[in-house]
Design a protein around this motif. Structure first.
Motif, PDB file in Angstrom:
ATOM      1  N   ASP A 208       0.681  -1.352   0.432  1.00 19.51           N
ATOM      2  CA  ASP A 208       0.102  -0.111   0.080  1.00 19.51           C
ATOM      3  C   ASP A 208       0.878   1.365  -0.013  1.00 19.51           C
ATOM      4  O   ASP A 208       0.468   2.330  -0.087  1.00 19.51           O
ATOM      5  N   ARG A 209       2.076   1.002  -0.043  1.00 16.73           N
ATOM      6  CA  ARG A 209       3.114   2.016   0.355  1.00 16.73           C
ATOM      7  C   ARG A 209       4.254   2.378  -0.407  1.00 16.73           C
ATOM      8  O   ARG A 209       4.848   3.293  -1.217  1.00 16.73           O
ATOM      9  N   ARG A 210       3.563   1.446  -2.175  1.00 14.70           N
ATOM     10  CA  ARG A 210       4.684   1.709  -2.769  1.00 14.70           C
ATOM     11  C   ARG A 210       4.885   2.885  -3.725  1.00 14.70           C
ATOM     12  O   ARG A 210       3.450   3.527  -3.938  1.00 14.70           O
ATOM     13  N   VAL A 211       5.896   3.718  -3.610  1.00 15.49           N
ATOM     14  CA  VAL A 211       6.346   4.863  -3.961  1.00 15.49           C
ATOM     15  C   VAL A 211       6.765   4.772  -5.649  1.00 15.49           C
ATOM     16  O   VAL A 211       7.962   3.924  -5.853  1.00 15.49           O
ATOM     17  N   ALA A 212       6.453   5.094  -6.811  1.00 14.62           N
ATOM     18  CA  ALA A 212       7.442   4.744  -7.913  1.00 14.62           C
ATOM     19  C   ALA A 212       8.359   6.066  -7.932  1.00 14.62           C
ATOM     20  O   ALA A 212       8.748   6.782  -7.672  1.00 14.62           O
TER      21      ALA A 212
ATOM     22  N   GLN B 102      11.467   4.661  -0.102  1.00 13.85           N
ATOM     23  CA  GLN B 102      11.716   4.418  -1.527  1.00 13.85           C
ATOM     24  C   GLN B 102      13.280   3.047  -1.617  1.00 13.85           C
ATOM     25  O   GLN B 102      12.681   2.402  -2.283  1.00 13.85           O
ATOM     26  N   LEU B 103      13.426   2.720  -1.450  1.00 15.87           N
ATOM     27  CA  LEU B 103      14.591   2.103  -0.731  1.00 15.87           C
ATOM     28  C   LEU B 103      14.168   1.129  -0.984  1.00 15.87           C
ATOM     29  O   LEU B 103      14.055  -0.327  -1.324  1.00 15.87           O
TER      30      LEU B 103
ATOM     31  N   ASP C 278      12.016  -4.277  -1.998  1.00 16.05           N
ATOM     32  CA  ASP C 278      11.017  -4.804  -1.485  1.00 16.05           C
ATOM     33  C   ASP C 278      11.495  -5.968  -0.041  1.00 16.05           C
ATOM     34  O   ASP C 278      10.899  -6.986   0.328  1.00 16.05           O
ATOM     35  N   VAL C 279      11.719  -4.748   0.732  1.00 17.49           N
ATOM     36  CA  VAL C 279      12.441  -5.341   2.161  1.00 17.49           C
ATOM     37  C   VAL C 279      11.819  -4.699   3.336  1.00 17.49           C
ATOM     38  O   VAL C 279      11.476  -3.811   2.975  1.00 17.49           O
ATOM     39  N   SER C 280      12.219  -5.261   4.580  1.00 19.43           N
ATOM     40  CA  SER C 280      11.114  -4.230   5.320  1.00 19.43           C
ATOM     41  C   SER C 280      12.323  -3.025   5.783  1.00 19.43           C
ATOM     42  O   SER C 280      14.096  -3.056   5.224  1.00 19.43           O
TER      43      SER C 280
END
Length: 75
Positions: free
Chosen positions: A6-10, A23-24, A29-31
């Motif tokens: 839900d927090r994906r940032v292009a 963004q990193l 795709d890590v915590s």
């Protein structure tokens, strides 16, 4: 609590600017825990006068490649 998806940032197109920690996390795709672990292990971080951390993706990629080579050499 929002999920990571839900927090994906292009990432911006064209030149690669410095990216923030969120963004990193999205890029790999890590915590946040994993990013902090990488920082303790020596992942490069760029100086930044504001709040938070900033990263140069090219330097992080190079660091990740060296880590992979190091792990492969010890296996």
């Amino acid at each position: 609590m929002p999920r990571k998806s839900d927090r994906r940032v292009a990432l911006p197109g064209g030149l690669l600017p410095l990216v923030d920690q969120q963004q990193l996390e999205t890029y790999y795709d890590v915590s946040d825990w994993q990013v902090l672990k990488w920082l303790r292990e020596g992942m490069p971080e760029e100086p930044y006068a504001g709040r938070g951390r900033r990263f140069d993706l090219n330097k992080v990629r190079d660091w990740m490649a060296k880590q992979s080579d190091r792990l492969a050499a010890t296996a």
